[in-house]
Scaffold this active site. Structure first.
Site, short mmCIF file in Angstrom:
data_model
loop_
_atom_site.label_atom_id
_atom_site.label_comp_id
_atom_site.label_asym_id
_atom_site.label_seq_id
_atom_site.Cartn_x
_atom_site.Cartn_y
_atom_site.Cartn_z
N GLU A 54 3.33 -5.27 12.38
CA GLU A 54 2.30 -4.24 12.30
C GLU A 54 1.24 -4.77 11.37
O GLU A 54 1.48 -4.96 10.19
CB GLU A 54 2.88 -2.92 11.81
N ASN B 24 0.81 -1.24 0.00
CA ASN B 24 0.00 0.00 0.00
C ASN B 24 0.83 1.28 0.00
O ASN B 24 0.58 2.19 -0.77
CB ASN B 24 -1.05 -0.03 1.11
N CYS C 9 -3.57 0.68 6.74
CA CYS C 9 -3.77 0.09 8.07
C CYS C 9 -4.42 1.08 9.03
O CYS C 9 -4.91 0.68 10.07
CB CYS C 9 -2.45 -0.41 8.64
#
Ligand code: NAI
Ligand code: MG
Length: 477
Positions: free
Chosen positions: A253, A154, A287
Site C-alpha cells: 500500500e 504516520n 496516504c
C-alpha cells in the site's frame, strides 16, 4: 513482567532482548526533539531469529480453536484499552499528531482486534457448487503461514494492526518491523500487549531497526509466506521487483495523489471546511490525504477565499497543547522533501502562495497554493504535508480526465446535486470516492478500498479478510 517499552529491546520468541548488534538508537518526541526512549537497531540476524521463532510457533497457533485465538486477540485489545491514555500520549509525542489523531489511531487498533476476533470465529471457507451431481465441494481456508509486516510512521499502531490482527486471527504468525521514527507506538507497545496477553512465544515478534537493515532483511527473507508493506512508492517498488524475481508474495500500500473535486454547483463553505480535514489532518501526512484540489472556474475565487480564511486561523505548535491544530512534521527529511522538492519548485514555475509556505524547524505553516498547473510537482507528486494546491479547470469532463491521469486511493467530489456527485464518482478510478465529505472517517474499518491506479497490490480489511489472510489447500491465494 515485561520490560518497559522504549527501552531499546526487540521482542523475539516471547522474550525482550537487545539486538544482535548490541546497539540501540534514540526515539524522539517530534515537537520538542527530546529523547523519550530507545529502539534496538535490529538487523539480519534478529530477523532470522524472529522468522525462525514465528515458523516454529505457527502450527501450534493454527491448531488452537478459533475461539481460543479470538480470546487471545481480545486480551491484546484489553491491554490496549487498559493503557489507552498512556498510549494516546505516546502516539502524540512520537508521531507529532494532535490528540484526536492519536485517539483515532489507538481506537482503530482496538476496533480492528475486536473485528478480527469475531471474524476468526465466523467463517472458515465456502461450500462450492458441485462440479458433478451428487458430489460435495468444500473450500477450507488454511493460514498462509508466517507474515512479515513493514509499517510507516504516520499511523503506526493501526497500520500495523490492520495486518497483524486478521493475520493472527486466521492462524498466521507475525514478524513486525515498525518504522524507525515511531518504533515504540508502532511496535514495542504491541510486543508488550502480546506478552501481557499471554500469546505463545514466537506467535508475534517485533524487530525494530532501520529500513536498510531490519527492513531490507525482512523484505528479502525467503522464510516468509507473505510480506505486507505500507510506505513509500520508492521502497515498495524495490521490494516488489526483488520479490518478483523469486516469486515471493508481497502486498503493498503505497499511497496516492488523491484528488478533491469542487464542481460549479458546490456548497463552497462546506467544501472548504472538508478541505481542511482532507488535506491537513495530521499535517497532511497520510496516504489518503487530498493532494490535488481540482476546482471549476465558476467557484474558484470563492473556494480559494473560503479555504485561505480557514487555513489562516489554524494554530501550529506542540500537540500536547490543547489549542494546537497542526503539530510538527515527522522529520527534517520529510520537511525538505515537501518544501524544497514540491512547494518551492512549484512556486518557481508560477504557483502563487495565498498563505503559508514558511516553517520554523519541523513546524510548517499550512499552505494554500493557487494557479497550480499539471507540470508542477504540487500537482503530480503525493504531497504528504500540510499544503492545499488548487488547480482551476473549465469543465467537469476536464476535472475527471485530470483526476484519472494520476495514481490515487481516495477522492472527494463536492456538488449540491447528489445524483451528479454519484455520476462523477462512478467515473473516477479511485478505490473510494466521498461525495460532499472529507475522507475516511466513516465506518472505514469495514470498507474495502479495492483496486486503484498502480498504488496497491492486494486487498486488506473488510469482508475479504478471510481469503486475504488464508489460502485454500490447493494453494490458491
Ligand atoms: P519509507 O517507505 O522509507 O518507510 C516505510 C517503512 O519502510 C519503514 O518501516 C522503513 O523502515 C521501511 N523501509 C525503508 N527502507 C526500506 C528498505 N530498503 N527495505 C525494506 N523496508 C524499508 O517511507 P519514508 O521515507 O518514511 O517516507 C517517504 C514518503 O513515503 C512519504 O513522503 C510519502 O510519500 C510516502 N509514505 C507513505 C505512507 C503511507 O501511508 N502510504 C507512509 C509513509 C510514507
Ligand atoms: Mg525512506
Amino acid at each position: 513482567m515485561t520490560e518497559r517499552p522504549g527501552d531499546g529491546r526487540l521482542y523475539v520468541d516471547g522474550t525482550f532482548r537487545t539486538a544482535a548488534s548490541g546497539r540501540a538508537a534514540p526515539v524522539r518526541e517530534k515537537a520538542t526533539g527530546a529523547v523519550i526512549g530507545f529502539y534496538a537497531l535490529g538487523g539480519g540476524a534478529d530477523v532470522d531469529a524472529a522468522v525462525a521463532a514465528a515458523r516454529a510457533a505457527q502450527p501450534g497457533w493454527a491448531a488452537l480453536s478459533a475461539p481460543d485465538r479470538a480470546e487471545a486477540l481480545r486480551r491484546v485489545a484489553g491491554y490496549l484499552r487498559a493503557n489507552y491514555a498512556r498510549l494516546v500520549e505516546q502516539s502524540m509525542r512520537e508521531t507529532g499528531g494532535v490528540r484526536a489523531k492519536a485517539e483515532d489511531e489507538v481506537g482503530a487498533s482496538i476496533r480492528q482486534l475486536d473485528i478480527s476476533a469475531v471474524q476468526a470465529t465466523e467463517n472458515a471457507g465456502d461450500i462450492l457448487p458441485p462440479y458433478k451431481a451428487g458430489k460435495l465441494s468444500l473450500s477450507r481456508a488454511v493460514p498462509l503461514g508466517v507474515l512479515g509486516i513493514i509499517t510507516p510512521w504516520n499511523y503506526p499502531m493501526n497500520l500495523a494492526m490492520r495486518a497483524v490482527a486478521p493475520g493472527l486471527a486466521f492462524g498466521n504468525t507475525v514478524v513486525l518491523k515498525p518504522a524507525e521514527l515511531t518504533p515504540v507506538i508502532g511496535g514495542q507497545v504491541l510486543a508488550e500487549a502480546a506478552a501481557e496477553a499471554g500469546l505463545p512465544p514466537g506467535v508475534f515478534n517485533v524487530v525494530t531497526g532501520d529500513g536498510p537493515d531490519a527492513g531490507a532483511a525482512l523484505a528479502a527473507h525467503p522464510g516468509l509466506d507473505l510480506l505486507d508493506f505500507t510506505g513509500s512508492r520508492e521502497v515498495g517498488t524495490a521490494i516488489a521487483v526483488a520479490a518478483a524475481a523469486d516469486l515471493r508474495p508481497v502486498r503493498l500500500e503505497l499511497g496516492g495523489d488523491n484528488a478533491f473535486l469542487v464542481l460549479d454547483d458546490a456548497d463552497v463553505e462546506l467544501a472548504a471546511s472538508c478541505a481542511l480535514v482532507a488535506s491537513l489532518e495530521f499535517q497532511g501526512q497520510t496516504c489518503i490525504s487530498s493532494s490535488r484540489h481540482i476546482v471549476l472556474r465558476a467557484v474558484a475565487d470563492r473556494y480559494l477565499e473560503a479555504v485561505t480564511r480557514r487555513v489562516e486561523a489554524l494554530r501550529v505548535g506542540d500537540p500536547m497543547e490543547r489549542e494546537t491544530d497542526l503539530g510538527p512534521l515527522i522529520s527534517t527529511g520529510q520537511r525538505d522533501r515537501l518544501h524544497e522538492g514540491i512547494v518551492r519548485p512549484s512556486v518557481d514555475r508560477g504557483a502563487s502562495v495565498l498563505t503559508g509556505a514558511v516553517y520554523e524547524g519541523l513546524f510548517y505553516r499550512p499552505t494554500v497554493l493557487s494557479e497550480v498547473t499539471v507540470d508542477m510537482p504540487a500537482f503530480t507528486e503525493e504531497i504528504f504535508g500540510p499544503v492545499i494546491p488548487v488547480t482551476i479547470v473549465d469543465s467537469e469532463d476536464e476535472a475527471v480526465a485530470l483526476t484519472n491521469g494520476y495514481p490515487m486511493l481516495m477522492n472527494s467530489v463536492f456538488t449540491t446535486d447528489l445524483m451528479r456527485g454519484l455520476a462523477v464518482a462512478e467515473r473516477l478510478q479511485a478505490g473510494e470516492v466521498h461525495v460532499n465529505d472529507a475522507h475516511a472517517r466513516h465506518g472505514a474499518e469495514n470498507q474495502m478500498p479495492g483496486f486503484t491506479k498502480r498504488q496497491w497490490i492486494g486487498v486488506q480489511r473488510g469482508p475479504l479478510h478471510l481469503p486475504e489472510w488464508t489460502a485454500d489447500p490447493a494453494g490458491r491465494r
